[in-house]
Design an enzyme around this catalytic site. Structure first.
Site, PDB file in Angstrom:
ATOM      1  N   THR A  88      32.636 -49.118 -95.531  1.00  0.00           N
ATOM      2  CA  THR A  88      31.568 -49.767 -94.755  1.00  0.00           C
ATOM      3  C   THR A  88      30.553 -48.761 -94.228  1.00  0.00           C
ATOM      4  OG1 THR A  88      32.887 -49.629 -92.711  1.00  0.00           O
ATOM      5  CG2 THR A  88      33.132 -51.615 -94.042  1.00  0.00           C
ATOM      6  N   GLN A  95      22.367 -50.962 -93.526  1.00  0.00           N
ATOM      7  CA  GLN A  95      21.432 -51.311 -94.598  1.00  0.00           C
ATOM      8  C   GLN A  95      21.441 -52.791 -94.964  1.00  0.00           C
ATOM      9  OE1 GLN A  95      22.223 -48.840 -97.980  1.00  0.00           O
ATOM     10  NE2 GLN A  95      21.149 -47.080 -97.150  1.00  0.00           N
ATOM     11  N   ASP A 117      37.864 -49.970 -95.362  1.00  0.00           N
ATOM     12  CA  ASP A 117      37.781 -48.758 -94.547  1.00  0.00           C
ATOM     13  C   ASP A 117      36.543 -48.762 -93.662  1.00  0.00           C
ATOM     14  OD1 ASP A 117      38.580 -45.817 -94.038  1.00  0.00           O
ATOM     15  OD2 ASP A 117      36.497 -45.657 -94.702  1.00  0.00           O
ATOM     16  N   TYR A 122      30.594 -45.536 -87.511  1.00  0.00           N
ATOM     17  CA  TYR A 122      29.722 -46.237 -88.447  1.00  0.00           C
ATOM     18  C   TYR A 122      28.830 -47.234 -87.713  1.00  0.00           C
ATOM     19  CZ  TYR A 122      32.569 -44.416 -92.325  1.00  0.00           C
ATOM     20  OH  TYR A 122      33.232 -43.606 -93.213  1.00  0.00           O
ATOM     21  N   ASN A 190      39.241 -37.758 -88.250  1.00  0.00           N
ATOM     22  CA  ASN A 190      38.080 -37.325 -89.021  1.00  0.00           C
ATOM     23  C   ASN A 190      37.650 -35.921 -88.608  1.00  0.00           C
ATOM     24  OD1 ASN A 190      36.023 -37.537 -90.852  1.00  0.00           O
ATOM     25  ND2 ASN A 190      34.650 -38.641 -89.500  1.00  0.00           N
ATOM     26  N   GLN A 246      41.468 -38.323 -96.689  1.00  0.00           N
ATOM     27  CA  GLN A 246      40.230 -38.874 -97.236  1.00  0.00           C
ATOM     28  C   GLN A 246      39.347 -37.706 -97.654  1.00  0.00           C
ATOM     29  OE1 GLN A 246      37.757 -41.844 -95.618  1.00  0.00           O
ATOM     30  NE2 GLN A 246      39.415 -43.257 -95.081  1.00  0.00           N
ATOM     31  N   CYS A 280      26.783 -40.525-103.568  1.00  0.00           N
ATOM     32  CA  CYS A 280      25.662 -41.121-102.804  1.00  0.00           C
ATOM     33  C   CYS A 280      24.611 -41.740-103.713  1.00  0.00           C
ATOM     34  CB  CYS A 280      25.020 -40.082-101.890  1.00  0.00           C
ATOM     35  SG  CYS A 280      26.079 -39.541-100.546  1.00  0.00           S
ATOM     36  N   GLU A 364      30.020 -54.923-110.611  1.00  0.00           N
ATOM     37  CA  GLU A 364      29.980 -53.925-111.688  1.00  0.00           C
ATOM     38  C   GLU A 364      31.000 -52.823-111.435  1.00  0.00           C
ATOM     39  OE1 GLU A 364      27.141 -50.267-113.247  1.00  0.00           O
ATOM     40  OE2 GLU A 364      26.238 -51.898-112.081  1.00  0.00           O
TER      41      GLU A 364
END
Length: 399
Positions: A88, A95, A117, A122, A190, A246, A280, A364
């Site tokens: 996310t 966005q 996740d 975020y 993190n 991660q 990215c 996709e």
């Protein structure tokens, strides 16, 4: 209401042989009464069957066979996660709209994805709120989901960031409140925190697991040495070690996942949840002819990405992607599908997190599962020749 009956033929038939010292006490009347009871139970079972809620089938039955989704253990823990997860970062609360976020989660869930996740940082906590709202609205069974979040940046105050015991416990409580959940399945630390002793971090993570706030804990963007230190501290003080890391992993970022982490996977069972499989968006091929106005790299906050794409290395990468497109065409897939399937080929990768902003792109990307069997040793070798960046390990971890 789900009702099940266990019916046997015990007492309905007389034994074929009698034991030497025991008499057969069954009589025709007894057998007849037993048959009558059996028929009554069968009729009740059939009548109740029509009221059974059949749409609540287990995740494995409803998606695994229909979609071909693969499930793997998270590291060497017993937790089963979909090999593709939904991240996310920058999308939820950023966005895309809440409606599109719900569409993405629904597509993912209906295609067998069970790993979602997020992180406290975020969209300043909005991503967790949106994720929690969707889960609540869709009425998905909590036991069918694997929800993960990350802690480090929680606020502006000095005590609202980092990995102190205070922030780990308070930060996770805040995440749970935003998610509207009683617990998360995995909480990630993190980045390592040089200001906090490793023992304090491991003890805090053990505390939140023992108190039911999380099932497991992992690391994010830690070095192999730091992960090993956390494991050693856990073993020394009889605490709970991390189960996964991660890490960024894609065609142009290979060293850590292919060189450092395999040894941890084989020695202490730490697996990999990888992120940014398309670098990215670089690997999508959309930057082949510059920076499109609607792309992420055109945003002011992503100036670093724009500079990376337009750099000398960026131009070389675009040239390699053009060559990789020919391999994708040979396998009857798209370049993004090839790149994601290539990540899944790594044995230590438990799940690859997809970051997408529209339903068509997600659909996709999910198709990469069908491409995975096509990446044979010869295909992988062809990819390595084009990339020219295969790490050379001093040790073969397969032996």
């Amino acid at each position: 209401m789900q009702v099940s009956f266990a019916c046997t033929d015990h007492g309905l038939k007389a034994p074929r042989t009698s034991e030497p010292n025991k008499q057969n006490t069954s009589s025709p009347n007894t057998a007849s009464a037993a048959r009558a009871r059996f028929r009554t139970v069968a009729l009740i079972a059939r009548s109740l069957g029509s009221f059974t809620h059949r749409h609540h089938i287990s995740l494995k039955e409803s998606t695994g066979k229909l979609t071909g989704m693969k499930y793997r253990n998270l590291g060497k823990s017993g937790l089963r996660v979909s090999c593709l997860g939904l991240g996310t970062w920058v999308t939820f609360g950023g966005q895309i709209s809440d409606e599109v976020a719900e569409q993405l989660m629904t597509i993912a869930y209906e295609n067998g994805v069970n790993l979602f996740d997020t992180a406290e940082v975020y969209s300043a906590g909005k991503a967790e709120i949106i994720l929690g709202n969707i889960i609540k609205k869709k009425c998905w069974r909590r036991s069918s989901l694997v929800i993960t979040t990350k802690l480090y940046w929680g606020g502006k105050a000095e005590t609202e960031r980092g990995l102190s015991r205070k922030h780990i416990i308070e930060g996770l409580k805040g995440s749970l409140q935003r998610l509207q959940l009683e617990y998360v399945d995995v909480v990630f630390a993190n980045r390592p925190d040089s200001n906090t002793p490793m023992e304090e971090i491991v003890r805090a993570m053990t505390h939140i697991i023992n108190h039911g706030m999380s099932m497991y804990w992992g690391t994010s963007r830690w070095s192999a040495m730091e992960i090993m230190e956390a494991y050693s501290v856990a073993r020394q003080f009889n605490l709970i070690p991390p189960v996964c890391e991660q890490a960024e992993y894609h065609l142009f970022q290979r060293d850590k996942v292919e060189m450092q982490l395999p040894e941890l996977y084989h020695k202490i069972g730490v697996g990999v949840v990888s992120w940014s499989p398309l670098a990215c968006g670089i690997i999508t091929g959309k930057y082949d002819n510059g920076i499109p106005e609607s792309s992420r790299a055109s945003l002011k906050s992503y100036q670093w990405l724009k500079e990376k794409i337009l750099s000398e290395d960026g131009r070389k990468q675009q040239a390699k992607l053009k060559e990789l497109t020919h391999i994708a065409e040979r396998l009857s897939c798209t370049l993004p599908q090839l790149a994601i399937a290539w990540c899944l080929r790594n044995e230590g990768v438990s799940s690859v997190l997809l970051g997408t902003s529209n339903p068509a792109q997600l659909t996709e990307n999910l198709g990469a599962i069908q491409v995975l069997p096509k990446i044979t040793a010869n295909v992988a070798s062809d990819i390595d020749k084009i990339l020219g960046n295969r790490p050379h390990s001093k040790k073969d971890y397969h032996h």
